[in-house]
Design a protein around this motif. Structure first.
Motif, PDB file in Angstrom:
ATOM      1  N   ARG A   1      85.135  29.655 -87.665  1.00 19.55           N
ATOM      2  CA  ARG A   1      84.859  28.295 -88.149  1.00 19.55           C
ATOM      3  C   ARG A   1      83.370  28.014 -88.171  1.00 19.55           C
ATOM      4  O   ARG A   1      82.855  27.324 -89.057  1.00 19.55           O
ATOM      5  CB  ARG A   1      85.579  27.254 -87.287  1.00 19.55           C
ATOM      6  N   ALA A   2      82.649  28.572 -87.195  1.00 19.48           N
ATOM      7  CA  ALA A   2      81.195  28.382 -87.155  1.00 19.48           C
ATOM      8  C   ALA A   2      80.533  29.006 -88.376  1.00 19.48           C
ATOM      9  O   ALA A   2      79.588  28.440 -88.928  1.00 19.48           O
ATOM     10  CB  ALA A   2      80.621  28.971 -85.866  1.00 19.48           C
ATOM     11  N   ALA A   3      81.016  30.171 -88.821  1.00 24.74           N
ATOM     12  CA  ALA A   3      80.445  30.808 -90.020  1.00 24.74           C
ATOM     13  C   ALA A   3      80.679  29.938 -91.243  1.00 24.74           C
ATOM     14  O   ALA A   3      79.765  29.734 -92.049  1.00 24.74           O
ATOM     15  CB  ALA A   3      81.055  32.197 -90.225  1.00 24.74           C
ATOM     16  N   LEU A   4      81.889  29.408 -91.385  1.00 24.93           N
ATOM     17  CA  LEU A   4      82.181  28.526 -92.518  1.00 24.93           C
ATOM     18  C   LEU A   4      81.319  27.266 -92.451  1.00 24.93           C
ATOM     19  O   LEU A   4      80.778  26.818 -93.466  1.00 24.93           O
ATOM     20  CB  LEU A   4      83.668  28.162 -92.536  1.00 24.93           C
ATOM     21  N   ALA A   5      81.184  26.710 -91.255  1.00 22.04           N
ATOM     22  CA  ALA A   5      80.399  25.486 -91.085  1.00 22.04           C
ATOM     23  C   ALA A   5      78.919  25.733 -91.354  1.00 22.04           C
ATOM     24  O   ALA A   5      78.259  24.938 -92.034  1.00 22.04           O
ATOM     25  CB  ALA A   5      80.597  24.929 -89.676  1.00 22.04           C
ATOM     26  N   ALA A   6      78.366  26.820 -90.825  1.00 19.02           N
ATOM     27  CA  ALA A   6      76.950  27.127 -91.038  1.00 19.02           C
ATOM     28  C   ALA A   6      76.675  27.375 -92.518  1.00 19.02           C
ATOM     29  O   ALA A   6      75.640  26.942 -93.045  1.00 19.02           O
ATOM     30  CB  ALA A   6      76.536  28.335 -90.201  1.00 19.02           C
ATOM     31  N   ASP A   7      77.588  28.034 -93.195  1.00 14.70           N
ATOM     32  CA  ASP A   7      77.433  28.276 -94.621  1.00 14.70           C
ATOM     33  C   ASP A   7      77.421  26.948 -95.385  1.00 14.70           C
ATOM     34  O   ASP A   7      76.581  26.729 -96.261  1.00 14.70           O
ATOM     35  CB  ASP A   7      78.564  29.180 -95.114  1.00 14.70           C
ATOM     36  N   THR A   8      78.322  26.053 -95.031  1.00 11.01           N
ATOM     37  CA  THR A   8      78.364  24.731 -95.665  1.00 11.01           C
ATOM     38  C   THR A   8      77.088  23.953 -95.392  1.00 11.01           C
ATOM     39  O   THR A   8      76.504  23.358 -96.300  1.00 11.01           O
ATOM     40  CB  THR A   8      79.591  23.939 -95.160  1.00 11.01           C
ATOM     41  N   LEU A   9      76.648  23.947 -94.139  1.00 15.36           N
ATOM     42  CA  LEU A   9      75.429  23.219 -93.793  1.00 15.36           C
ATOM     43  C   LEU A   9      74.226  23.751 -94.560  1.00 15.36           C
ATOM     44  O   LEU A   9      73.382  22.978 -95.027  1.00 15.36           O
ATOM     45  CB  LEU A   9      75.170  23.284 -92.287  1.00 15.36           C
ATOM     46  N   THR A  10      74.143  25.061 -94.706  1.00 13.43           N
ATOM     47  CA  THR A  10      73.040  25.656 -95.459  1.00 13.43           C
ATOM     48  C   THR A  10      73.065  25.166 -96.902  1.00 13.43           C
ATOM     49  O   THR A  10      72.027  24.802 -97.463  1.00 13.43           O
ATOM     50  CB  THR A  10      73.118  27.199 -95.387  1.00 13.43           C
ATOM     51  N   THR A  11      74.240  25.122 -97.481  1.00 11.80           N
ATOM     52  CA  THR A  11      74.388  24.621 -98.854  1.00 11.80           C
ATOM     53  C   THR A  11      73.964  23.161 -98.948  1.00 11.80           C
ATOM     54  O   THR A  11      73.433  22.723 -99.972  1.00 11.80           O
ATOM     55  CB  THR A  11      75.852  24.780 -99.322  1.00 11.80           C
ATOM     56  N   MET A  12      74.145  22.410 -97.863  1.00  8.07           N
ATOM     57  CA  MET A  12      73.804  20.987 -97.841  1.00  8.07           C
ATOM     58  C   MET A  12      72.342  20.732 -97.493  1.00  8.07           C
ATOM     59  O   MET A  12      71.935  19.579 -97.368  1.00  8.07           O
ATOM     60  CB  MET A  12      74.725  20.246 -96.859  1.00  8.07           C
ATOM     61  N   GLY A  13      71.538  21.771 -97.318  1.00  8.55           N
ATOM     62  CA  GLY A  13      70.115  21.588 -97.073  1.00  8.55           C
ATOM     63  C   GLY A  13      69.663  21.762 -95.645  1.00  8.55           C
ATOM     64  O   GLY A  13      68.510  21.493 -95.316  1.00  8.55           O
ATOM     65  N   TYR A  14      70.548  22.201 -94.765  1.00 10.25           N
ATOM     66  CA  TYR A  14      70.211  22.417 -93.358  1.00 10.25           C
ATOM     67  C   TYR A  14      69.814  23.866 -93.124  1.00 10.25           C
ATOM     68  O   TYR A  14      70.242  24.761 -93.855  1.00 10.25           O
ATOM     69  CB  TYR A  14      71.418  22.114 -92.467  1.00 10.25           C
ATOM     70  N   SER A  15      69.056  24.098 -92.082  1.00 17.53           N
ATOM     71  CA  SER A  15      68.869  25.440 -91.542  1.00 17.53           C
ATOM     72  C   SER A  15      69.949  25.587 -90.473  1.00 17.53           C
ATOM     73  O   SER A  15      70.015  24.772 -89.537  1.00 17.53           O
ATOM     74  CB  SER A  15      67.476  25.568 -90.926  1.00 17.53           C
ATOM     75  N   ALA A  16      70.807  26.589 -90.618  1.00 16.60           N
ATOM     76  CA  ALA A  16      71.933  26.734 -89.696  1.00 16.60           C
ATOM     77  C   ALA A  16      72.176  28.194 -89.364  1.00 16.60           C
ATOM     78  O   ALA A  16      72.026  29.073 -90.222  1.00 16.60           O
ATOM     79  CB  ALA A  16      73.189  26.116 -90.302  1.00 16.60           C
TER      80      ALA A  16
END
Length: 128
Positions: free
Chosen positions: A94-109
Motif C-alpha cells: 500500500r505504501a508503494a501505491l500511495a507513494a506513487d500517487t503522491l509523486t503524481t500529485m506533486g510530492y516527493s515521496a
C-alpha cells in the motif's frame, strides 16, 4: 490488459524510491513527514510510529489535495516543497501505491523499506 494488485504494486515500485527505516526516522527529525497509510484497526493492534500522521490509503488522495477542503495540513504543507513524505504500511504494498500517487500529485515521496515490520526489525520505537 487487466492487472492484479500484485501487478499494480510492482509497477508502482518501478517509479518510487525506498528508504531504510532508520534513515526515515532521521529525516523525520529534520522535518520530513512519516505517513502511515494503514487502517485504524492496524494501528490499534500493531502500534504506530511516534510522530507519524495517519491517513488510511483509501482517503489519501482527498487529504493530499488542498483543493478538496479536506486536505491534511501537515501533508499539504510538504507539497511542492523540499520536504519528503516517507510512506509506511504493514509490508510495503500500500505504501508503494500511495507513494506513487503522491509523486503524481506533486510530492516527493519514498517508501519505508519493509513497512512496519522493517521498522520493528530495525529496533525503532513503536507506540502502543
Amino acid at each position: 490488459m487487466t492487472k492484479s494488485m500484485k501487478d499494480l504494486v510492482a509497477d508502482a515500485k518501478t517509479r518510487v524510491e525506498t528508504i531504510r527505516p532508520g534513515d526515515a526516522q532521521a529525516a523525520q527529525a529534520r522535518g520530513d513527514l512519516i505517513l502511515d497509510v494503514r487502517e485504524p484497526s492496524e494501528l490499534d493492534s500493531d502500534g504506530a510510529v511516534d510522530g507519524a500522521i495517519h491517513i488510511p490509503r483509501g482517503l489519501l488522495e482527498s487529504q493530499a489535495d488542498p483543493d478538496t477542503g479536506k486536505g491534511h495540513d501537515a501533508l499539504v504543507a510538504l507539497r511542492h516543497s523540499e520536504g519528503c513524505v516517507h510512506v509506511l504500511c504493514a509490508s510495503g504494498a500500500r505504501a508503494a501505491l500511495a507513494a506513487d500517487t503522491l509523486t503524481t500529485m506533486g510530492y516527493s515521496a519514498k517508501v519505508i523499506d519493509g513497512g512496519l515490520g522493517g521498522w520493528k526489525e530495525a529496533g525503532l520505537p513503536i507506540k502502543s
